[in-house]
Write an enzyme that holds these catalytic residues in place. Structure first.
Site, mmCIF file in Angstrom:
data_model
loop_
_atom_site.group_PDB
_atom_site.id
_atom_site.type_symbol
_atom_site.label_atom_id
_atom_site.label_comp_id
_atom_site.label_asym_id
_atom_site.label_seq_id
_atom_site.Cartn_x
_atom_site.Cartn_y
_atom_site.Cartn_z
ATOM 1 N N GLU A 1 5.246 -4.589 7.651
ATOM 2 C CA GLU A 1 6.111 -4.133 6.539
ATOM 3 C C GLU A 1 7.605 -4.249 6.825
ATOM 4 O O GLU A 1 8.358 -3.312 6.590
ATOM 5 C CB GLU A 1 5.740 -2.697 6.155
ATOM 6 C CG GLU A 1 4.281 -2.563 5.763
ATOM 7 C CD GLU A 1 3.852 -1.126 5.484
ATOM 8 O OE1 GLU A 1 4.676 -0.206 5.610
ATOM 9 O OE2 GLU A 1 2.668 -0.936 5.141
ATOM 10 N N ASN B 1 2.026 -8.550 8.888
ATOM 11 C CA ASN B 1 1.230 -7.825 7.889
ATOM 12 C C ASN B 1 2.147 -7.118 6.893
ATOM 13 O O ASN B 1 3.126 -6.473 7.296
ATOM 14 C CB ASN B 1 0.372 -6.783 8.631
ATOM 15 C CG ASN B 1 -0.695 -6.131 7.772
ATOM 16 O OD1 ASN B 1 -1.493 -6.823 7.149
ATOM 17 N ND2 ASN B 1 -0.720 -4.805 7.740
ATOM 18 N N HIS C 1 -3.312 -3.561 -1.489
ATOM 19 C CA HIS C 1 -3.564 -2.253 -2.110
ATOM 20 C C HIS C 1 -3.318 -2.428 -3.606
ATOM 21 O O HIS C 1 -2.175 -2.602 -4.032
ATOM 22 C CB HIS C 1 -2.606 -1.197 -1.553
ATOM 23 C CG HIS C 1 -2.818 -0.912 -0.097
ATOM 24 N ND1 HIS C 1 -3.955 -0.294 0.384
ATOM 25 C CD2 HIS C 1 -2.045 -1.150 0.978
ATOM 26 C CE1 HIS C 1 -3.856 -0.168 1.702
ATOM 27 N NE2 HIS C 1 -2.713 -0.691 2.089
ATOM 28 N N GLU D 1 -6.085 -4.614 4.212
ATOM 29 C CA GLU D 1 -6.171 -3.186 3.879
ATOM 30 C C GLU D 1 -6.665 -3.021 2.452
ATOM 31 O O GLU D 1 -6.183 -2.168 1.695
ATOM 32 C CB GLU D 1 -4.795 -2.516 4.041
ATOM 33 C CG GLU D 1 -4.215 -2.669 5.429
ATOM 34 C CD GLU D 1 -2.879 -1.949 5.625
ATOM 35 O OE1 GLU D 1 -2.509 -1.092 4.790
ATOM 36 O OE2 GLU D 1 -2.205 -2.252 6.622
ATOM 37 N N ASP E 1 -7.962 -2.121 -0.959
ATOM 38 C CA ASP E 1 -8.528 -1.073 -1.805
ATOM 39 C C ASP E 1 -8.034 -1.311 -3.222
ATOM 40 O O ASP E 1 -6.958 -1.854 -3.429
ATOM 41 C CB ASP E 1 -8.238 0.356 -1.310
ATOM 42 C CG ASP E 1 -6.786 0.633 -0.985
ATOM 43 O OD1 ASP E 1 -5.896 -0.076 -1.484
ATOM 44 O OD2 ASP E 1 -6.522 1.595 -0.224
HETATM 45 O O1 9MR Z 1 -4.232 5.157 5.785
HETATM 46 C C1 9MR Z 1 -3.129 5.592 6.558
HETATM 47 C C2 9MR Z 1 -2.913 7.078 6.350
HETATM 48 O O2 9MR Z 1 -3.983 7.807 6.912
HETATM 49 C C3 9MR Z 1 -1.601 7.493 6.965
HETATM 50 O O3 9MR Z 1 -1.340 8.835 6.628
HETATM 51 C C4 9MR Z 1 -0.498 6.600 6.459
HETATM 52 C C5 9MR Z 1 0.811 6.993 7.071
HETATM 53 O O4 9MR Z 1 1.795 6.051 6.911
HETATM 54 O O5 9MR Z 1 -0.786 5.261 6.773
HETATM 55 C C6 9MR Z 1 -1.920 4.807 6.134
HETATM 56 O O6 9MR Z 1 -2.134 3.448 6.420
HETATM 57 C C7 9MR Z 1 -1.107 2.566 5.986
HETATM 58 C C8 9MR Z 1 -1.120 1.378 6.902
HETATM 59 O O7 9MR Z 1 -0.948 1.813 8.221
HETATM 60 C C9 9MR Z 1 -0.042 0.386 6.535
HETATM 61 N N1 9MR Z 1 -0.127 -0.007 5.152
HETATM 62 C C10 9MR Z 1 -0.203 1.064 4.201
HETATM 63 C C11 9MR Z 1 -1.336 2.011 4.579
HETATM 64 C C12 9MR Z 1 -1.472 3.054 3.516
HETATM 65 O O8 9MR Z 1 -0.326 3.856 3.499
#
Ligand code: 9MR
Length: 454
Positions: A163, A205, A242, A271, A273
């Site tokens: 990101e 990513n 997402h 990722e 969903d």
């Molecule tokens: O799914 C993850 C969640 O449990 C955490 O609280 C969150 C914190 O930033 O991160 C989520 O995973 C993220 C991933 O690491 C990067 N892309 C976005 C995902 C959803 O926020």
């Protein structure tokens, strides 16, 4: 005597008396008929792909969760356990307990591991959040080196940098303490990761990089292009994917995957969903899966959790299993797409046109068939005038039964099945198309759909 598998005694197969030709024929008859695979991981594997899930270490003691993980998935991504705050909570002191649990679980079952993530502006430990400049650059590189070295040989793909690009129209980098150490921080991280674990694929990513026309997508594309041109090590690009009503699957999603792959990198859906439910959600999952299958270098799909209740967006019910662990329609459509994409499809396209009147429509059907089942994708195209609604009839041969459908209202499951537009796809502009689909058991043969429009 006519030679069939039944009439050839087993011992006779080994007998030298059988000519090579006869033996060949007998073996051919004895060969097992290819069956559609029955799990996500097995069907993805048929085309050399993995199907993964984000996993939380503390849920590995939940037997429903682990049961689904072990039977359906062939890759895992630690959802939070490999992030910077988890692995280096105090500068120079590394903790791997939770991440190691996931890696051990995967290794014991032959699953791949996607490492997530070595360098990111978010989920930094407190000590790193307050750093800037040269000390931060060297702390970041040390982190990349230490963590990638710890997992050397155990990681299929690393999200080296996550990101790093800004949303919005500019197509520039996201401001962060890492970015402020200099624009070359991304390549520095990739070089450090390569040195620490030469066997892992190194990925960039990001999210909101699915629409080919978006400035952010273009900016990431230019980064990868530049890295390939200059020999900066990069092997793959992760598309988080997402999706929700405000950020739907773009129509050019496959184009995006294709264009990145053409740069000479793997592309991975990392990722996935998709918020929603029922047939609309199933249809979106089908599209994403097919887009990956259509791109040779799209070598894996990871969903961001197992059950809806495991999701970071649980209220949007965005995953393939419900809170009780039951397979959803979305699951069925992904499995069907994977099977359709991997079994040499028997494709039949037939067209019937309803003549006369501006309100006409055309329906064509594409079939992906395998032994015992099929997925039909029906394209409804408006004639020379816009239409407000449509009805399609498919006459299914005896023995065929519809088991699931999306993007249309259905009447009946066998024989003359009627399909009416869903609430959201009845209006079709002149010459434009919309699609619905269904899956079924049995042999669909040749379908000749009829279409009437209102
Ligand atoms: O799914 C993850 C969640 O449990 C955490 O609280 C969150 C914190 O930033 O991160 C989520 O995973 C993220 C991933 O690491 C990067 N892309 C976005 C995902 C959803 O926020």
């Amino acid at each position: 005597m006519k030679l069939t598998s039944r009439s050839v005694p087993r011992t006779a197969l080994g007998a030298a008396l059988l000519s090579v030709t006869t033996l060949g024929a007998a073996l051919l008859v004895n060969a097992p008929v290819a069956q559609a695979a029955t799990t996500l991981g097995a069907s993805a594997a048929e085309s050399g792909r993995y199907f993964g899930a984000a996993v939380a270490a503390h849920k590995l003691s939940d037997s429903v969760y682990t049961g689904i993980l072990n039977s359906e998935f062939t890759s895992v991504t630690p959802e939070n356990e490999m992030k910077l705050d988890a692995t280096e909570p105090t500068q120079g002191q590394f903790t791997y307990t939770s991440a190691d649990r996931i890696v051990a679980h995967a290794a014991a079952r032959g699953m791949k591991v996607r490492g997530h993530t070595l360098a990111w502006h978010s989920q930094q430990p407190g000590w790193m959040q307050s750093m800037e400049g040269a000390p931060l650059r060297s702390a970041m590189l040390n982190h990349v080196t230490q963590v990638a070295t710890h997992y050397r040989g155990k990681i299929d793909s690393w999200d080296v940098v996550n990101e790093a690009f800004a949303d919005g129209d500019g197509g520039g980098r996201r401001d962060s303490n890492l970015q402020r150490t200099g624009n070359d921080w991304i390549e520095a991280a990739f070089r450090a990761a390569r040195a620490a674990d030469p066997g892992a694929k190194l990925c960039y990513n990001d999210y909101n990089t699915d629409d080919w026309t978006h400035a952010k997508t273009q900016a990431v594309y230019r980064l990868v292009q530049d890295f390939k041109t200059r020999g900066v090590p990069i092997d793959c690009v992760g598309f988080q994917s997402h999706f929700n009503p405000a950020s739907p699957v773009p129509s050019n999603y496959q184009t995006t995957l294709e264009n990145f792959a053409a740069l000479g990198v793997d592309v991975q859906i990392t990722e996935l969903d998709i918020e929603g439910s029922g047939s609309a959600q199933a249809s979106n999952y089908d599209r994403v899966t097919r887009a990956c299958l259509a791109v040779a270098r799209c070598n894996g799909i990871t969903v961001w959790g197992i059950r809806d209740t495991d999701s970071w967006r649980a209220s949007g019910t965005p995953l393939l299993f419900d809170g009780s662990g039951n397979k959803k329609a979305a699951y069925t459509s992904v499995l069907a797409a994977l099977n359709g994409g991997t079994t040499p499809p028997t494709s039949t396209t037939t067209t019937t046109t309803t003549p006369g009147g501006p309100a006409g429509c055309t329906a064509t059907v594409s079939l992906n068939s395998w032994n015992g089942g099929f997925v039909a994708t029906v394209k409804v195209t408006a004639g020379s005038a816009a239409i407000n609604s449509w009805n399609v009839t498919t006459n299914l041969p005896s023995g065929v039964s519809v088991t699931g459908s999306w993007n249309a209202e259905r009447t009946g499951t066998s024989g003359a099945v009627q399909w009416r537009n869903a609430a959201y796809n009845g209006k079709v502009a002149a010459g434009q198309s919309t699609e619905f689909g269904f899956q079924g058991t049995g042999s669909a043969g040749t379908l000749t759909p009829g279409c009437t429009a209102g």
